[in-house]
Design a protein around this motif. Structure first.
Motif, short mmCIF file in Angstrom:
data_model
loop_
_atom_site.label_atom_id
_atom_site.label_comp_id
_atom_site.label_asym_id
_atom_site.label_seq_id
_atom_site.Cartn_x
_atom_site.Cartn_y
_atom_site.Cartn_z
N ALA A 1 52.78 22.86 102.68
CA ALA A 1 52.43 24.27 102.57
C ALA A 1 52.78 24.81 101.18
O ALA A 1 52.04 25.60 100.59
CB ALA A 1 53.15 25.08 103.65
N GLU A 2 53.91 24.34 100.65
CA GLU A 2 54.33 24.78 99.31
C GLU A 2 53.32 24.31 98.26
O GLU A 2 53.00 25.05 97.32
CB GLU A 2 55.72 24.22 99.00
CG GLU A 2 56.40 24.87 97.81
CD GLU A 2 57.85 24.47 97.70
OE1 GLU A 2 58.65 25.27 97.18
OE2 GLU A 2 58.20 23.36 98.14
N ASP A 3 52.80 23.08 98.39
CA ASP A 3 51.79 22.58 97.46
C ASP A 3 50.53 23.44 97.50
O ASP A 3 49.92 23.73 96.47
CB ASP A 3 51.44 21.12 97.78
CG ASP A 3 52.61 20.18 97.53
OD1 ASP A 3 53.50 20.56 96.78
OD2 ASP A 3 52.61 19.08 98.12
N LEU A 4 50.16 23.85 98.72
CA LEU A 4 48.96 24.69 98.87
C LEU A 4 49.18 26.08 98.28
O LEU A 4 48.27 26.67 97.69
CB LEU A 4 48.57 24.79 100.35
CG LEU A 4 48.13 23.48 101.02
CD1 LEU A 4 47.95 23.67 102.51
CD2 LEU A 4 46.82 22.98 100.39
N LEU A 5 50.39 26.61 98.43
CA LEU A 5 50.69 27.93 97.87
C LEU A 5 50.59 27.90 96.34
O LEU A 5 50.15 28.87 95.72
CB LEU A 5 52.09 28.38 98.30
CG LEU A 5 52.25 28.81 99.77
CD1 LEU A 5 53.72 29.00 100.11
CD2 LEU A 5 51.47 30.09 100.04
N ALA B 1 45.55 31.62 105.35
CA ALA B 1 44.64 30.48 105.45
C ALA B 1 45.39 29.20 105.80
O ALA B 1 44.91 28.37 106.58
CB ALA B 1 43.88 30.31 104.14
N ILE B 2 46.60 29.05 105.26
CA ILE B 2 47.42 27.87 105.56
C ILE B 2 47.83 27.87 107.03
O ILE B 2 47.76 26.84 107.71
CB ILE B 2 48.65 27.85 104.64
CG1 ILE B 2 48.23 27.75 103.17
CG2 ILE B 2 49.56 26.67 105.00
CD1 ILE B 2 49.38 27.87 102.19
N ILE B 3 48.23 29.04 107.51
CA ILE B 3 48.63 29.16 108.91
C ILE B 3 47.46 28.82 109.84
O ILE B 3 47.62 28.10 110.84
CB ILE B 3 49.15 30.59 109.20
CG1 ILE B 3 50.45 30.83 108.44
CG2 ILE B 3 49.37 30.80 110.70
CD1 ILE B 3 50.91 32.28 108.47
N LYS B 4 46.27 29.32 109.48
CA LYS B 4 45.08 29.03 110.29
C LYS B 4 44.80 27.52 110.30
O LYS B 4 44.44 26.95 111.33
CB LYS B 4 43.88 29.79 109.73
CG LYS B 4 42.62 29.65 110.57
CD LYS B 4 41.48 30.48 110.01
CE LYS B 4 40.22 30.33 110.88
NZ LYS B 4 39.09 31.11 110.34
N GLY B 5 44.98 26.87 109.15
CA GLY B 5 44.78 25.43 109.08
C GLY B 5 45.77 24.67 109.95
O GLY B 5 45.39 23.71 110.65
N MET C 1 44.68 25.01 113.57
CA MET C 1 43.56 24.12 113.87
C MET C 1 44.03 22.67 114.02
O MET C 1 43.58 21.94 114.91
CB MET C 1 42.50 24.22 112.77
CG MET C 1 41.79 25.57 112.70
SD MET C 1 40.76 25.73 111.22
CE MET C 1 39.56 24.42 111.49
N ALA C 2 44.97 22.28 113.15
CA ALA C 2 45.50 20.92 113.22
C ALA C 2 46.28 20.69 114.52
O ALA C 2 46.19 19.62 115.13
CB ALA C 2 46.40 20.65 112.02
N ALA C 3 47.03 21.70 114.96
CA ALA C 3 47.80 21.58 116.21
C ALA C 3 46.86 21.42 117.41
O ALA C 3 47.10 20.62 118.31
CB ALA C 3 48.69 22.80 116.39
N THR C 4 45.75 22.20 117.40
CA THR C 4 44.77 22.10 118.48
C THR C 4 44.14 20.71 118.50
O THR C 4 43.97 20.10 119.57
CB THR C 4 43.67 23.16 118.29
OG1 THR C 4 44.28 24.46 118.26
CG2 THR C 4 42.67 23.11 119.44
#
Length: 306
Positions: free
Chosen positions: A113-117, A125-129, A132-135
């Motif tokens: 997440a830090e790399d994406l920030l 957007a990171i949280i949404k990703g 989706m990954a958890a689902t």
């Protein structure tokens, strides 16, 4: 500045030791704190993981490689780091194992997440990703899960041994695995939906100082960590009829001090005989119930014990 203008300004009062961070610096601080907690237990992971020695402020020493134990003993005041501890506690409550793995994965997710920030991707957007990954991960579980037959004792023993690998109990894992399988099978019930579950409310673990884990045994019934009140009383009873008594098996004492005057020893003996007769009546009433074991919440007179 007028008083009216001052009323419209927010006022923030911070303690002397307080720090105020915002925006990117706050994100970096929270992520680094959480990752530091995850790193502290990472080295305990796996069969070659190392134990941690924890010393409390009182001087108590704990040696363990259990993730949730280590984290619960740590003094953490960062809110994000505390959420990592909650991850371990939730994993412990739901599965009873895998706490270190759960924390290590959470730490790696924060690192990503830090790399994406740093690429200016918005946190939402990171949280949404992640969501989706958890689902997707939940959908994949059914494909990789292995169905366990409750009657497959060998497989159940392997599962139990796996959870002990790398822990202090590994030296006796074959004996303990058999005890675990026998214990779980003893409390297994069929749920309304047809699935088989183990009702762990009917299992209790008692530890005794001075013996090794290799001396463990499974006892069906109840174990009471108390000594009998009289040395002639048995320590084991089969098919017992148990009586629970919440009143004292002894004579009531007067609330005020009383003095008795006697003219000769026979009067004193008569007084003692009356006391014994009352106690014997109480004991006979208990014996008439047919109880083999009596638990008394309050005192038991020495003569009644006899």
């Amino acid at each position: 500045m007028s008083q009216r203008q001052m009323q419209g300004q927010p006022m923030i009062i911070l303690g002397e030791d307080s720090q105020r961070m915002k925006d990117k610096s706050a994100q970096e601080h929270n992520i680094s704190a959480a990752r530091a907690v995850a790193e502290s237990v990472r080295s305990t992971l796996g069969p070659k993981g190392m134990d941690k020695m924890l010393v409390s402020s009182m001087g108590d020493v704990t040696v363990t490689n259990d993730g949730v134990t280590i984290l619960s003993e740590m003094d953490i005041d960062n809110p994000t780091a505390s959420m990592i501890v909650e991850v371990a506690e939730t994993q412990e409550d739901e599965a009873g194992d895998g706490t270190t793995s759960a924390v290590a994965i959470a730490g790696e997710l924060l690192k990503n997440a830090e790399d994406l920030l740093e690429q200016d991707i918005h946190p939402t957007a990171i949280i949404k990703g992640f969501d989706m990954a958890a689902t997707q991960a939940k959908d994949e579980l059914d494909d990789i899960a292995t169905e366990v037959d409750p009657d497959d004792e060998e497989l159940l023993k392997k599962v139990a041994e796996t959870s002990m690998t790398g822990k202090g109990a590994e030296l006796n894992k074959e004996l303990l695995a058999q005890l675990i399988v026998d214990a779980v099978n003893a409390v297994t019930v069929e749920a309304e939906d047809g699935s088989v579950i183990a009702d762990l409310e009917y299992l209790n673990i008692e530890t005794q100082t001075g013996s090794s884990a290799g001396n463990s045994e499974l006892l069906e019934g109840a174990v009471i960590d108390k000594d009998p009140v009289h040395e002639e009383m048995p320590t084991e009873v089969d098919d017992a009829d148990v009586l629970l008594v919440d009143t004292a098996i002894e004579l009531d004492e007067t609330e005020v001090d009383a003095q008795l005057s006697v003219d000769d020893p026979s009067q004193l003996q008569n007084f003692l005989d009356k006391e014994e007769e009352q106690l014997k009546k109480m004991v006979d009433q208990i014996a008439d119930t047919g109880a083999d074991v009596v638990f008394c919440q309050k005192g038991i007179d020495d003569m009644a014990q006899h």
